[in-house]
Design a protein around this motif. Structure first.
Motif, PDB file in Angstrom:
ATOM      1  N   ALA A   1       0.831  -1.203   0.000  1.00 52.08           N
ATOM      2  CA  ALA A   1       0.000   0.000   0.000  1.00 52.08           C
ATOM      3  C   ALA A   1       0.864   1.252   0.000  1.00 52.08           C
ATOM      4  CB  ALA A   1      -0.905  -0.003   1.224  1.00 52.08           C
ATOM      5  N   TYR A   2       1.812   1.279   0.885  1.00 53.48           N
ATOM      6  CA  TYR A   2       2.677   2.465   0.936  1.00 53.48           C
ATOM      7  C   TYR A   2       3.506   2.598  -0.337  1.00 53.48           C
ATOM      8  CZ  TYR A   2       1.418   3.468   5.704  1.00 53.48           C
ATOM      9  OH  TYR A   2       0.718   3.824   6.799  1.00 53.48           O
TER      10      TYR A   2
ATOM     11  N   SER B   1       2.637   1.740  -3.313  1.00 56.37           N
ATOM     12  CA  SER B   1       1.846   2.273  -4.426  1.00 56.37           C
ATOM     13  C   SER B   1       1.596   3.761  -4.224  1.00 56.37           C
ATOM     14  CB  SER B   1       0.538   1.506  -4.566  1.00 56.37           C
ATOM     15  OG  SER B   1      -0.401   1.979  -3.638  1.00 56.37           O
ATOM     16  N   LEU B   2       1.479   4.159  -2.986  1.00 53.43           N
ATOM     17  CA  LEU B   2       1.251   5.587  -2.730  1.00 53.43           C
ATOM     18  C   LEU B   2       2.479   6.391  -3.153  1.00 53.43           C
ATOM     19  CD1 LEU B   2      -0.941   7.398  -1.362  1.00 53.43           C
ATOM     20  CD2 LEU B   2       0.575   7.438   0.606  1.00 53.43           C
ATOM     21  N   ARG B   3       3.618   5.895  -2.745  1.00 49.12           N
ATOM     22  CA  ARG B   3       4.850   6.607  -3.102  1.00 49.12           C
ATOM     23  C   ARG B   3       5.059   6.612  -4.603  1.00 49.12           C
ATOM     24  NH1 ARG B   3       6.928   5.012   1.897  1.00 49.12           N
ATOM     25  NH2 ARG B   3       7.470   2.941   1.174  1.00 49.12           N
TER      26      ARG B   3
END
Lengths: 222, 728
Positions: free
Chosen positions: B538-539, B541-543
């Motif tokens: 999740a992190y 993909s956010l980055r």
């Protein structure tokens, strides 16, 4: 609860505080990608600053279980531009901070503290109501958020759930860029009905509350 | 049994079809003969099993086996419907025709060409003979001919017919209970045979006619002329009722009697309005009927009419009491009234005092009325003690010029008298008004006898008093409470209008502990749900998103003009619809904002559904065949409504009804949704939601009826095994 009478503003200067939902769990499942979303929001922030040179923007990124102030337009401007010049300085700086913020996310997720934060959130909402700061909510999740609806309702803000997320910028500019002075003579969208069901303090009622991209507009501090 | 019948009919149908196909070459007459035989067989069955209904095979494809649950029996009402729609009589049709889709009508009736003769030698009037199980109708071909006939079978006592093979013409002779005979000559023996059977059936039926359960349940078909007139008036006055009547009765879904049976109240309410209104008392005051003086002599004449007596008794209970005490023991009726009038005449004069001293009976009339005084005291006790009389003082105009009391045309009353006079006059006026408003229990019949008038009034008064006694006692209690309440000064009291109920938690620690536990539980739940996606992913993909936008910059344009326009128009519509929408005008209902055509349509459907549902539910529990068929009819027409809502063509619908299966009710229900959807889409988008809300209860009501029908049917078939419909 009745919505408060909004304060009378003589000028159209705004201090906009944006709470940007950067919860990776939400954006990983959202219909609109975070980068798309960001591009709409960045354009919107720029518009705010363009509308009046006295306007101020503060951005707070909220993550899964933390938040951080990542941008304040009143702080001395950073002059370095992005590497390829594709982005204005403002964005470059903002994104830099956002990236830093997301890197600072604790990778080992602690149990969600959402329920225990409830009191704090409610306090924030009631304080906003008390000091007549309208909370505008723009919600891009799948279902309406009763929580944000109520927050906007009692603070006299606007709640919008965009039907066409590809036109998000248009929603933001049309509805949320309106300064508080102009709101006294403009007709903004009002929800046909507010879901007044009590959100349980600890229950599942806000199971989807985190999937919101909400922003609070604050009145200009005098 | 039902299954067997269905199969049998099917077989017959198939064999006819085969015959038709096989014989197309030449044997047309043979086919006809065969068909006739088949028909006879069919009819016999139909008559034996269920005289009110005929079996219809649902499947248009006769090669498919018929399931028992697929059999729908069209009742007479439906048949009538077809008949009336056509506006003419249909010949008897056999079920084969039904299947072939040719039939427009179901029927237990026979129509044949005949000659109607009053005697055997009479050449006869050519025309058509229509036989049903209830009656026979003869219509001459020449509409001007006098020899029409329309009589019920219960008046027919006997029937004779000529035998086939004898060289006489095929004739049927019916003898009425009065001894008159009706002779019909048929064209051939087959026709005679058919009619003979029908008559035989009808006669045997009319003999056993008073079947207790069945007939008693069927609303009687003979309304009185008054009732008919009343119905017509109602229909004329109430256009909605007229619409319903037209839809259901004229179109034959409900019988006239059924339709009105549910509206008895409407009819009786009307009649009561006509008959129960009583003539009230005149508001003119007694004092205004002054004695007539002839002017020449000293004699004055009082006219005491029964009405006046009634008024005196009602307004002056003391006089009434005196009358009951004195007449006829101590004095005659006439003496009493003479004395009374004298007292009235001299009242307030010096003579009154003198005369009262001499005559104690007369004094009785001059005394203030004790009974009245007691009543008044009682009433005063009921007055709210906190009533502020001074507030009304501004309403007093009597001191102003041209205001005040004028009695007997004179106003010049000396001041000393003024006060008493005013008081008594006000009392009289009030008393009179009270009597008028109370009305009278004494009718004109009683009025003739003074004694009975007095007694009746005394009685009604007594009843009234005893009833009031308790009320007075209660009122007294209330009064005391009220006084004690109002004695308190509001400012000194703690305000008791808490806007919120105070939360009382029995054991706070217990409460918070349990909440804490649930927090842990739910948060654990949330965590597992969210972690379906790994935290790192999740992190990541956010980055990735952030770096993507950093590299690629903003999209240009951010929003395409088309999308922007769409958003703007949506927002504008939203604003304008909420601006004039809910909450602005609470008195305005959603219906008022709908286009009038949609509104009318909705109301009409609603009314129709309600009418049908009322009949449907009132038929439960099903105890007789009549109710059973009625329920079936109702269900059929609920579906009819459904289809009608979808603007099906009506004729098309009736074809559908033939093929209707009970098991297909569900399909019909889902069809409703479709059609209501259509209706919704025909209105403006911002009203669509409201139409949905309005339509939903209709759907639910229909659903409930259908479900109940289904369940009942299953129960019934499980219980009654092979009997055709539970009532053989």
């Amino acid at each position: 609860m009745t919505s408060v009478q909004s304060k009378l503003y003589a000028d159209d200067v705004s201090l906009v505080v944006v709470l940007l939902d950067a919860n990776p769990f939400f954006w990983a499942t959202s219909s609109i990608s975070f980068s798309q979303f960001l591009s709409h929001v960045l354009a919107f922030l720029n518009s705010i600053l363009l509308l009046n040179q006295l306007n101020q923007v503060v951005i707070i990124a909220t993550g899964h279980n933390s938040c951080d102030c990542i941008y304040d337009s009143s702080s001395p401007p950073q002059t370095h531009s992005s590497e390829n010049g594709a982005l204005p300085a403002l964005y470059a700086h903002l994104l830099q901070r956002l990236e830093e913020y997301s890197e600072g996310f604790p990778i080992r997720a602690t149990p969600s503290t959402a329920p225990s934060e409830y009191v704090a959130i409610m306090n924030a909402i009631f304080s906003a109501q008390r000091s007549m700061v309208p909370i505008d909510s723009c919600y891009v999740g799948a279902h309406n958020s009763a929580f944000l609806q109520q927050a906007s309702h009692i603070t006299g803000g606007v709640y919008v759930k965009p039907q066409h997320t590809d036109g998000l910028f248009q929603y933001l500019v049309t509805v949320f860029a309106t300064d508080l002075h102009s709101r006294s003579f403009l007709q903004l969208p009002r929800p046909a009905g507010v879901d007044f069901r009590a959100s349980s303090v600890f229950g599942q009622a806000q199971g989807d509350a985190s999937s919101a991209a909400d922003r609070k507009r604050k009145a200009p501090e005098t | 049994m039902r299954r067997r019948r269905g199969r049998l009919g099917l077989r017959a149908a198939r064999s006819v079809r085969e015959a038709e196909i096989g014989d197309r070459g030449g044997g047309a007459s043979r086919v006809r003969g065969r068909m006739r035989r088949e028909r006879r067989v069919r009819r016999k069955e139909g008559m034996e099993r269920n005289q009110h209904s005929i079996p219809i095979d649902i499947n248009s494809n006769p090669n498919q086996p018929t399931d028992s649950s697929c059999c729908v029996v069209l009742s007479n009402a439906v048949a009538d419907h077809f008949r009336r729609r056509g506006g003419r009589e249909y010949p008897y049709l056999n079920p084969e025709d039904w299947i072939a889709g040719k039939a427009n009508m179901a029927s237990g009736q026979v129509t044949k060409r005949v000659k109607y003769k009053s005697s055997v030698k009479d050449p006869g009037t050519p025309g058509r003979l229509l036989l049903t199980l209830e009656k026979l109708v003869f219509k001459p071909n020449n509409p001007n001919s006098a020899s029409k006939l329309n009589m019920e079978f219960r008046y027919i006592k006997n029937h004779k017919y000529t035998k086939e093979g004898s060289n006489k013409a095929p004739m049927l002779n019916l003898t009425s209970s009065q001894g008159a005979s009706y002779i019909f000559e048929f064209e051939n023996y087959d026709d005679l045979q058919v009619c003979k059977e029908c008559v035989g059936k009808a006669l045997s039926k009319s003999v056993e006619a008073p079947k207790p359960a069945d007939t008693s349940e069927v609303p009687s078909e003979q309304p009185t002329t008054e009732e008919l007139l009343m119905r017509m008036n109602l229909l004329r006055e109430n256009s909605e009722l007229q619409k319903l009547h037209k839809r259901f009765v004229i179109d034959g879904i409900l019988t006239e009697a059924e339709f009105w049976a549910t509206r008895k109240k409407l009819l009786s309410g009307n009649s009561s309005r006509n008959t129960k209104q009583r003539v009230g008392l005149k508001s003119i005051m007694l004092s205004e009927s002054r004695p007539a003086a002839d002017g020449r002599t000293n004699k004055v004449t009082f006219n005491v009419t029964p009405e006046i007596v009634r008024e005196i008794f009602a307004e002056k209970p003391a006089v009434r009491q005196a009358y009951l005490n004195l007449v006829p023991n101590k004095m005659t009726d006439r003496d009493f009234w003479t004395k009374y009038c004298r007292a009235e005449f001299i009242q307030g004069t010096q003579a009154a005092v003198a005369e009262a001293a001499e005559d104690e009976d007369l004094a009785l009339f001059l005394k203030p009325d004790d009974i009245l005084a007691r009543e008044t005291r009682q009433k005063i006790r009921c007055v709210d003690p906190t009533l502020d009389m001074e507030a009304d003082q501004g309403d007093d105009y009597t001191h102003l010029p041209d205001h005040g009391i004028a009695r007997d045309g004179s106003k010049d009353i000396t001041d000393s008298q003024n006060e008493i006079y005013r008081r008594t006059l006000s009392q009289d006026l009030n008393r009179h008004a009270a009597v008028i408003l109370e009305g009278t229990t004494v009718d004109d019949e009683q009025l003739r006898d003074t004694q009975s008038v007095a007694e009746a009034l005394a009685r009604s008064k007594q009843g009234h008093d005893s009833a009031n006694e308790e009320a007075y006692a209660n009122a007294n209690q209330e009064r005391l409470q009220r006084i004690s309440q109002l004695m308190e000064i509001e400012d000194l009291r703690e305000s008791d209008d808490h806007p919120l109920a105070p939360l009382s938690i029995k054991d706070p620690r217990d409460y918070f502990d349990s909440q804490q536990a649930s927090v842990l539980k739910t948060s654990a739940g949330v965590e597992t749900m969210k972690c379906s996606l790994s935290t790192r992913e999740a992190y990541g993909s956010l980055r990735q998103s952030i770096s993507h936008i950093k590299a690629a910059g903003l999209t240009d344009p951010i929003v395409t003009p088309e999308v922007a326009l769409k958003v703007l128009s949506v927002l504008t519509q939203n604003i304008s619809s909420t601006k004039f929408g809910l909450g602005k005008n609470p008195g305005e209902s959603v219906l008022d904002r709908l286009p009038s055509a949609v509104k009318d349509e909705l109301l009409y459907h609603w009314m129709s559904i309600q009418e049908l549902l009322r009949h449907y539910w009132s038929s439960y529990p099903i105890t007789t065949t009549y109710l059973y068929t009625k329920v079936k009819t109702m269900i059929l027409f609920l579906i009819f409504i459904v289809a009608y809502n979808g603007k099906f063509k009506v004729d098309l619908l009736f074809c559908n009804l033939q093929h209707l299966q009970v098991s297909r009710l569900k399909d019909a229900m889902s069809k409703i949704d479709l059609q209501l959807q259509e209706m919704k889409e025909s209105v403006q988008p911002d009203l669509r939601h409201q139409v949905t809300l309005l339509v939903r209860p209709m759907q639910q009501a229909l659903d409930a009826a259908m479900q109940h029908y289904d369940a009942d049917l299953q129960k019934r078939s499980a219980r009654s095994g092979e009997r055709p419909n539970g009532y053989a």
